[in-house]
Motif scaffolding. Structure first.
Motif, PDB file in Angstrom:
ATOM      1  N   VAL A 321      61.837  52.898  21.238  1.00 18.79           N
ATOM      2  CA  VAL A 321      61.608  51.456  21.229  1.00 18.79           C
ATOM      3  C   VAL A 321      60.570  51.099  20.188  1.00 18.79           C
ATOM      4  O   VAL A 321      59.524  51.760  20.079  1.00 18.79           O
ATOM      5  CB  VAL A 321      61.135  50.964  22.620  1.00 18.79           C
ATOM      6  CG1 VAL A 321      60.819  49.469  22.581  1.00 18.79           C
ATOM      7  CG2 VAL A 321      62.177  51.261  23.683  1.00 18.79           C
ATOM      8  N   VAL A 322      60.856  50.044  19.441  1.00 20.25           N
ATOM      9  CA  VAL A 322      59.872  49.454  18.535  1.00 20.25           C
ATOM     10  C   VAL A 322      59.627  48.036  19.022  1.00 20.25           C
ATOM     11  O   VAL A 322      60.545  47.216  19.050  1.00 20.25           O
ATOM     12  CB  VAL A 322      60.357  49.448  17.068  1.00 20.25           C
ATOM     13  CG1 VAL A 322      59.327  48.749  16.176  1.00 20.25           C
ATOM     14  CG2 VAL A 322      60.598  50.879  16.584  1.00 20.25           C
ATOM     15  N   ALA A 323      58.399  47.760  19.434  1.00 20.18           N
ATOM     16  CA  ALA A 323      58.063  46.471  20.026  1.00 20.18           C
ATOM     17  C   ALA A 323      56.958  45.787  19.243  1.00 20.18           C
ATOM     18  O   ALA A 323      56.119  46.443  18.618  1.00 20.18           O
ATOM     19  CB  ALA A 323      57.625  46.647  21.481  1.00 20.18           C
ATOM     20  N   SER A 324      56.972  44.470  19.298  1.00 18.13           N
ATOM     21  CA  SER A 324      55.851  43.713  18.737  1.00 18.13           C
ATOM     22  C   SER A 324      54.626  43.913  19.613  1.00 18.13           C
ATOM     23  O   SER A 324      54.717  44.370  20.761  1.00 18.13           O
ATOM     24  CB  SER A 324      56.204  42.227  18.686  1.00 18.13           C
ATOM     25  OG  SER A 324      56.378  41.731  20.009  1.00 18.13           O
ATOM     26  N   THR A 325      53.475  43.558  19.084  1.00 16.80           N
ATOM     27  CA  THR A 325      52.238  43.668  19.854  1.00 16.80           C
ATOM     28  C   THR A 325      52.331  42.856  21.141  1.00 16.80           C
ATOM     29  O   THR A 325      51.921  43.314  22.209  1.00 16.80           O
ATOM     30  CB  THR A 325      51.052  43.177  19.014  1.00 16.80           C
ATOM     31  OG1 THR A 325      50.999  43.932  17.792  1.00 16.80           O
ATOM     32  CG2 THR A 325      49.733  43.351  19.759  1.00 16.80           C
ATOM     33  N   ALA A 326      52.895  41.653  21.063  1.00 18.69           N
ATOM     34  CA  ALA A 326      53.008  40.792  22.235  1.00 18.69           C
ATOM     35  C   ALA A 326      53.919  41.401  23.292  1.00 18.69           C
ATOM     36  O   ALA A 326      53.623  41.355  24.487  1.00 18.69           O
ATOM     37  CB  ALA A 326      53.523  39.415  21.826  1.00 18.69           C
ATOM     38  N   GLY A 340      54.346  47.295  16.429  1.00 13.66           N
ATOM     39  CA  GLY A 340      54.014  46.691  15.143  1.00 13.66           C
ATOM     40  C   GLY A 340      53.611  45.246  15.307  1.00 13.66           C
ATOM     41  O   GLY A 340      54.151  44.547  16.165  1.00 13.66           O
ATOM     42  N   ALA A 341      52.678  44.792  14.498  1.00 14.39           N
ATOM     43  CA  ALA A 341      52.191  43.414  14.598  1.00 14.39           C
ATOM     44  C   ALA A 341      52.826  42.489  13.574  1.00 14.39           C
ATOM     45  O   ALA A 341      52.904  41.283  13.787  1.00 14.39           O
ATOM     46  CB  ALA A 341      50.672  43.386  14.442  1.00 14.39           C
ATOM     47  N   THR A 342      53.286  43.037  12.452  1.00 20.30           N
ATOM     48  CA  THR A 342      53.817  42.231  11.361  1.00 20.30           C
ATOM     49  C   THR A 342      55.245  42.659  11.029  1.00 20.30           C
ATOM     50  O   THR A 342      55.733  43.700  11.494  1.00 20.30           O
ATOM     51  CB  THR A 342      52.960  42.389  10.103  1.00 20.30           C
ATOM     52  OG1 THR A 342      53.073  43.754   9.640  1.00 20.30           O
ATOM     53  CG2 THR A 342      51.493  42.061  10.386  1.00 20.30           C
ATOM     54  N   ALA A 347      59.243  46.861  10.507  1.00 18.39           N
ATOM     55  CA  ALA A 347      60.275  47.458   9.653  1.00 18.39           C
ATOM     56  C   ALA A 347      59.971  48.918   9.362  1.00 18.39           C
ATOM     57  O   ALA A 347      60.862  49.774   9.399  1.00 18.39           O
ATOM     58  CB  ALA A 347      60.403  46.667   8.354  1.00 18.39           C
ATOM     59  N   GLU A 348      58.715  49.219   9.081  1.00 17.38           N
ATOM     60  CA  GLU A 348      58.336  50.596   8.769  1.00 17.38           C
ATOM     61  C   GLU A 348      58.514  51.496   9.985  1.00 17.38           C
ATOM     62  O   GLU A 348      58.973  52.642   9.861  1.00 17.38           O
ATOM     63  CB  GLU A 348      56.888  50.640   8.282  1.00 17.38           C
ATOM     64  CG  GLU A 348      56.378  52.031   7.905  1.00 17.38           C
ATOM     65  CD  GLU A 348      57.111  52.650   6.713  1.00 17.38           C
ATOM     66  OE1 GLU A 348      56.850  53.839   6.419  1.00 17.38           O
ATOM     67  OE2 GLU A 348      57.939  51.965   6.088  1.00 17.38           O
ATOM     68  N   ALA A 349      58.166  51.007  11.176  1.00 26.06           N
ATOM     69  CA  ALA A 349      58.331  51.810  12.385  1.00 26.06           C
ATOM     70  C   ALA A 349      59.803  52.126  12.631  1.00 26.06           C
ATOM     71  O   ALA A 349      60.168  53.260  12.969  1.00 26.06           O
ATOM     72  CB  ALA A 349      57.740  51.080  13.583  1.00 26.06           C
TER      73      ALA A 349
END
Length: 398
Positions: A321-326, A340-342, A347-349
């Motif tokens: 899973v790749v999730a935003s900070t929120a 990732g925050a941005t 994208a990099e993750a």
């Protein structure tokens, strides 16, 4: 010990979206200990008759919710009440609740979602357990900060009126519940309320298991999947952000990558995202097939409150899973999901996991192990038993 009245803003079956997953498991858990009467709204005709709930309820009152948004908005302006309440203000529901309380030996009222608190008696004789789930007023405050023009005023008004209502309800409730400790702490800080508790969401790890029987979806190589109710604003914003800002960065390094948006009732804005590299499925019979087919599951939510069921489900299915900070904030994941925050970080993750399948598999396996250890429903709801059995005046919040 008397009966329990369970109030819900949506029929808690089938458990196929975030709020209905939580309400169903709460209802099932409570029904194992108490005789339960259900009063709930139905958004769709098919929800007017859910025989599956008979196993958990002594009686059911289902009211079809058909009030239009313009009518609810007009009533909100005239009455100076939040739109969130007038949208669910219904005379038939009010009569039904009053009838159950008069007819049955109810000593506890369990209210699921703030919209249903308007049906509490003015001076309840019963113990009241209020499950706010999230602090809705904070959500509208965040909308107001991002909005411009008239919408900024509308959202700010909703946030202000709803916060006052939430505070008043918490003062009358014997316990106020939230889906995460972060959300509970925010509510205490913003309202000064006591008797506030966090009861986190869980996950059915026997059902959400990659080895369980379910209909498979053909794997599509570098398939990136998002799941959710697709007329819900935070989900719409999330997939739009991913499709327009994040996916192009990924496809620069991985041209075969495709993004699948899986969920019912996609808005026109979501449907417009469909194309050569974006799939919009609409409602599916079983989300597990799409999760199992995913190389990566993403949760790029800019606005998220509490524990995201979509993330727990993907973790339980052993998907990376790749999730935003929120989206990750409310989950005790212990590093078993990538965050990732941005746009660039997200994208990099994703790119790194797509380029290293062994690492992706290891992350998914670790995520499933974490969910099993931390988020089983029985463990998450155990503390509810103590709250239901407490005397009418609870102690200070832990």
């Amino acid at each position: 010990m008397g009966d329990l009245l369970f109030l819900a803003h949506r029929v808690p079956f089938p458990p196929d979206r975030g709020d209905k997953i939580r309400s169903f498991h709460l209802l099932r858990h409570l029904a194992a200990h108490r005789r339960v009467h259900l009063a709930a709204f139905a958004d769709e005709l098919r929800d007017m008759d859910r025989p599956e709930l008979a196993a958990f309820t002594a009686s059911q009152t289902i009211v079809r919710r058909s009030k239009s948004q313009p009518m609810a908005a007009l009533q909100a302006l005239v009455s100076r009440r939040p739109l969130s309440l007038t949208a669910f203000d219904d005379a038939a529901m009010r009569r039904s609740v009053e009838d159950v309380l008069a007819r049955e030996n109810v000593d506890t009222i369990f209210v699921f979602s703030g919209q249903m608190a308007q049906y509490l008696p003015v001076a309840p004789r019963q113990r009241v357990i209020m499950d706010f789930v999230d602090m809705d007023s904070a959500k509208f405050a965040a909308y107001a900060e991002a909005a411009k023009g008239p919408m900024r005023w509308i959202y700010a008004r909703e946030a202000r009126l709803l916060k006052a209502f939430e505070r008043a309800v918490a003062e009358r409730a014997d316990a106020s519940l939230f889906v995460s400790e972060a959300e509970a702490a925010l509510f205490r800080r913003e309202t000064g309320a006591a008797r506030v508790h966090a009861i986190e969401n869980g996950i059915d790890t026997a059902s959400f298991d990659p080895s369980a029987p379910f209909e498979r979806v053909p794997e599509g190589g570098a398939l990136i999947v998002f799941t959710g109710q697709m007329d819900y604003r935070p989900n719409v914003e999330a997939v739009t952000w991913f499709a327009e800002d994040i996916l192009p960065r990924i496809r620069g390094a991985c041209p075969q990558a495709r993004f699948a948006i899986v969920g019912r009732d996609p808005t026109d804005a979501v449907k417009a995202l469909a194309g050569a590299s974006v799939i919009v499925t609409g409602e599916v019979a079983d989300v597990r097939g799409w999760l199992a087919a995913a190389a990566i599951v993403v949760a790029p939510l800019k606005l998220a409150r509490g524990v995201q069921n979509k993330v727990l489900e993907a973790m339980a299915m052993a998907r990376p899973v790749v999730a935003s900070t929120a989206a990750a904030e409310g989950i005790d994941h212990d590093g078993t999901i990538a965050v990732g925050a941005t746009s660039a970080e997200m994208a990099e993750a994703v790119r790194l996991l797509l380029s290293d399948p062994r690492k992706a598999t290891a992350l998914g396996d670790a995520a499933r192990a974490r969910v099993i250890a931390r988020y089983g429903w029985d463990a998450r709801l155990a503390q509810l038993d103590a709250l239901i059995g407490l005397p009418l005046v609870l102690g200070e919040a832990a």
